[in-house]
Design a protein around this motif. Structure first.
Motif, PDB file in Angstrom:
ATOM      1  N   GLU A   1       0.836  -1.206   0.000  1.00 42.31           N
ATOM      2  CA  GLU A   1       0.000   0.000   0.000  1.00 42.31           C
ATOM      3  C   GLU A   1       0.874   1.261   0.000  1.00 42.31           C
ATOM      4  OE1 GLU A   1      -3.745   2.063   0.212  1.00 42.31           O
ATOM      5  OE2 GLU A   1      -3.241   0.011  -0.284  1.00 42.31           O
ATOM      6  N   VAL A   2       1.993   1.229   0.718  1.00 45.61           N
ATOM      7  CA  VAL A   2       2.899   2.381   0.774  1.00 45.61           C
ATOM      8  C   VAL A   2       3.509   2.631  -0.602  1.00 45.61           C
ATOM      9  CG1 VAL A   2       5.064   3.247   1.755  1.00 45.61           C
ATOM     10  CG2 VAL A   2       3.401   2.106   3.225  1.00 45.61           C
ATOM     11  N   ILE A   3       3.920   1.588  -1.275  1.00 45.11           N
ATOM     12  CA  ILE A   3       4.505   1.732  -2.609  1.00 45.11           C
ATOM     13  C   ILE A   3       3.451   2.270  -3.581  1.00 45.11           C
ATOM     14  CG2 ILE A   3       5.619   0.519  -4.522  1.00 45.11           C
ATOM     15  CD1 ILE A   3       6.738  -1.439  -2.400  1.00 45.11           C
ATOM     16  N   SER A   4       2.215   1.813  -3.431  1.00 44.49           N
ATOM     17  CA  SER A   4       1.126   2.314  -4.281  1.00 44.49           C
ATOM     18  C   SER A   4       0.895   3.802  -4.053  1.00 44.49           C
ATOM     19  CB  SER A   4      -0.173   1.558  -3.995  1.00 44.49           C
ATOM     20  OG  SER A   4      -0.063   0.223  -4.393  1.00 44.49           O
ATOM     21  N   ILE A   5       0.938   4.221  -2.801  1.00 49.07           N
ATOM     22  CA  ILE A   5       0.745   5.640  -2.475  1.00 49.07           C
ATOM     23  C   ILE A   5       1.880   6.471  -3.067  1.00 49.07           C
ATOM     24  CG2 ILE A   5       0.702   7.325  -0.589  1.00 49.07           C
ATOM     25  CD1 ILE A   5      -0.770   5.125   1.068  1.00 49.07           C
ATOM     26  N   VAL A   6       3.110   5.995  -2.934  1.00 44.03           N
ATOM     27  CA  VAL A   6       4.272   6.698  -3.497  1.00 44.03           C
ATOM     28  C   VAL A   6       4.092   6.870  -5.006  1.00 44.03           C
ATOM     29  CG1 VAL A   6       6.742   6.462  -4.003  1.00 44.03           C
ATOM     30  CG2 VAL A   6       5.904   6.020  -1.693  1.00 44.03           C
ATOM     31  N   ALA A   7       3.685   5.795  -5.686  1.00 45.41           N
ATOM     32  CA  ALA A   7       3.502   5.851  -7.136  1.00 45.41           C
ATOM     33  C   ALA A   7       2.372   6.803  -7.507  1.00 45.41           C
ATOM     34  CB  ALA A   7       3.208   4.447  -7.675  1.00 45.41           C
ATOM     35  N   SER A   8       1.280   6.763  -6.772  1.00 39.75           N
ATOM     36  CA  SER A   8       0.137   7.627  -7.054  1.00 39.75           C
ATOM     37  C   SER A   8       0.505   9.097  -6.882  1.00 39.75           C
ATOM     38  CB  SER A   8      -1.032   7.265  -6.141  1.00 39.75           C
ATOM     39  OG  SER A   8      -2.129   8.098  -6.375  1.00 39.75           O
ATOM     40  N   LEU A   9       1.172   9.426  -5.792  1.00 40.99           N
ATOM     41  CA  LEU A   9       1.566  10.817  -5.549  1.00 40.99           C
ATOM     42  C   LEU A   9       2.559  11.307  -6.599  1.00 40.99           C
ATOM     43  CD1 LEU A   9       1.857  10.793  -1.655  1.00 40.99           C
ATOM     44  CD2 LEU A   9       0.052  11.811  -3.042  1.00 40.99           C
ATOM     45  N   ALA A  10       3.482  10.445  -7.001  1.00 37.38           N
ATOM     46  CA  ALA A  10       4.458  10.825  -8.026  1.00 37.38           C
ATOM     47  C   ALA A  10       3.766  11.108  -9.354  1.00 37.38           C
ATOM     48  CB  ALA A  10       5.502   9.722  -8.190  1.00 37.38           C
TER      49      ALA A  10
ATOM     50  N   VAL B   1       7.361   8.022 -11.544  1.00 35.15           N
ATOM     51  CA  VAL B   1       6.933   6.890 -10.718  1.00 35.15           C
ATOM     52  C   VAL B   1       8.114   5.961 -10.461  1.00 35.15           C
ATOM     53  CG1 VAL B   1       5.484   4.818 -10.700  1.00 35.15           C
ATOM     54  CG2 VAL B   1       4.501   7.013 -11.362  1.00 35.15           C
ATOM     55  N   LYS B   2       8.871   5.666 -11.503  1.00 31.89           N
ATOM     56  CA  LYS B   2      10.046   4.792 -11.358  1.00 31.89           C
ATOM     57  C   LYS B   2      11.041   5.379 -10.363  1.00 31.89           C
ATOM     58  CE  LYS B   2      13.619   2.551 -14.197  1.00 31.89           C
ATOM     59  NZ  LYS B   2      14.816   2.860 -13.449  1.00 31.89           N
ATOM     60  N   ASP B   3      11.384   6.657 -10.537  1.00 28.97           N
ATOM     61  CA  ASP B   3      12.343   7.308  -9.638  1.00 28.97           C
ATOM     62  C   ASP B   3      11.838   7.332  -8.199  1.00 28.97           C
ATOM     63  OD1 ASP B   3      14.056   7.766 -11.751  1.00 28.97           O
ATOM     64  OD2 ASP B   3      13.505   9.878 -11.997  1.00 28.97           O
ATOM     65  N   ALA B   4      10.571   7.659  -8.013  1.00 28.21           N
ATOM     66  CA  ALA B   4      10.025   7.762  -6.659  1.00 28.21           C
ATOM     67  C   ALA B   4      10.053   6.418  -5.943  1.00 28.21           C
ATOM     68  CB  ALA B   4       8.602   8.312  -6.697  1.00 28.21           C
ATOM     69  N   ILE B   5       9.626   5.373  -6.622  1.00 27.31           N
ATOM     70  CA  ILE B   5       9.611   4.046  -5.987  1.00 27.31           C
ATOM     71  C   ILE B   5      11.031   3.606  -5.651  1.00 27.31           C
ATOM     72  CG2 ILE B   5       9.125   1.594  -6.354  1.00 27.31           C
ATOM     73  CD1 ILE B   5       6.656   2.440  -7.960  1.00 27.31           C
TER      74      ILE B   5
ATOM     75  N   TYR C   1      13.381  -0.694  -3.844  1.00 33.11           N
ATOM     76  CA  TYR C   1      12.993  -1.712  -4.806  1.00 33.11           C
ATOM     77  C   TYR C   1      13.419  -1.260  -6.203  1.00 33.11           C
ATOM     78  CZ  TYR C   1       9.978  -4.136  -1.458  1.00 33.11           C
ATOM     79  OH  TYR C   1       9.510  -4.836  -0.389  1.00 33.11           O
ATOM     80  N   GLU C   2      13.628  -2.218  -7.097  1.00 34.04           N
ATOM     81  CA  GLU C   2      13.969  -1.894  -8.473  1.00 34.04           C
ATOM     82  C   GLU C   2      12.696  -1.993  -9.310  1.00 34.04           C
ATOM     83  OE1 GLU C   2      16.612  -3.609 -12.181  1.00 34.04           O
ATOM     84  OE2 GLU C   2      17.144  -4.198 -10.141  1.00 34.04           O
TER      85      GLU C   2
END
Length: 163
Positions: free
Chosen positions: A32-41, A106-110, A116-117
């Motif tokens: 869920e945290v990774i999803s939030i990071v991607a969404s915000l980015a 999104v890639k950079d933020a995650i 994670y890669e």
């Protein structure tokens, strides 16, 4: 003298190695945290109006429940992440340019925030719409309409009458 410096450097290096524990424990980042990071980015990219989460997010929005990870689906293969991002784009923007920027952000933020890669980021454009005008833009349009209604002579008279 040089031998003392070399010996001091060796002692300092030994102390630094002793202070660092070999393994402290595991670090796990919730999906869920990774999803939030991607969404915000993705939402930071100019031209992205909103995230599109499908019918379940539509129902949640209707019920007053907002989902911060809306519009992102992830799949994992060990430490590799594959992301699918679903967005609504502002009318008039170049969709391929916006999509490419979404992929990069999104890639950079995650990768920066989680370690994670990211293997790939798929961008799905779910819709195109006009951006709602801000309050400032609405007021500016009203003033512009008022000015256009008045003739140049009326504005001239009004300006000099106020003094």
């Amino acid at each position: 003298m040089d031998e003392e410096k070399v010996q001091m450097n060796k002692n300092t290096a030994d102390d630094e190695q002793q202070d660092v524990p070999e393994e402290v424990g595991d670090i796990r980042v919730a999906d869920e945290v990774i999803s939030i990071v991607a969404s915000l980015a993705a939402q930071e990219v100019p031209g992205v109006l909103s995230m599109s989460g499908g019918i379940t997010d539509g129902i949640n929005h209707f019920l007053g429940k907002e989902n911060a990870s809306k519009g992102v689906r992830l799949s994992f293969e060990g430490k590799l992440v594959n992301a699918s991002v679903f967005v609504n784009i502002e009318y008039g923007t170049c969709i391929p340019e916006v999509a490419l920027e979404i992929q990069e952000k999104v890639k950079d933020a995650i990768e920066k925030m989680t370690g994670y890669e990211v293997q790939f980021v798929d961008v799905h454009v779910q819709g195109v719409a006009k951006r709602e005008k801000t309050d400032f833009e609405k007021v500016a349009e009203e003033i512009k309409a008022e000015i256009n209604e008045e003739s140049a002579e009326d504005r001239h008279k009004k300006f000099f009458e106020e003094d």
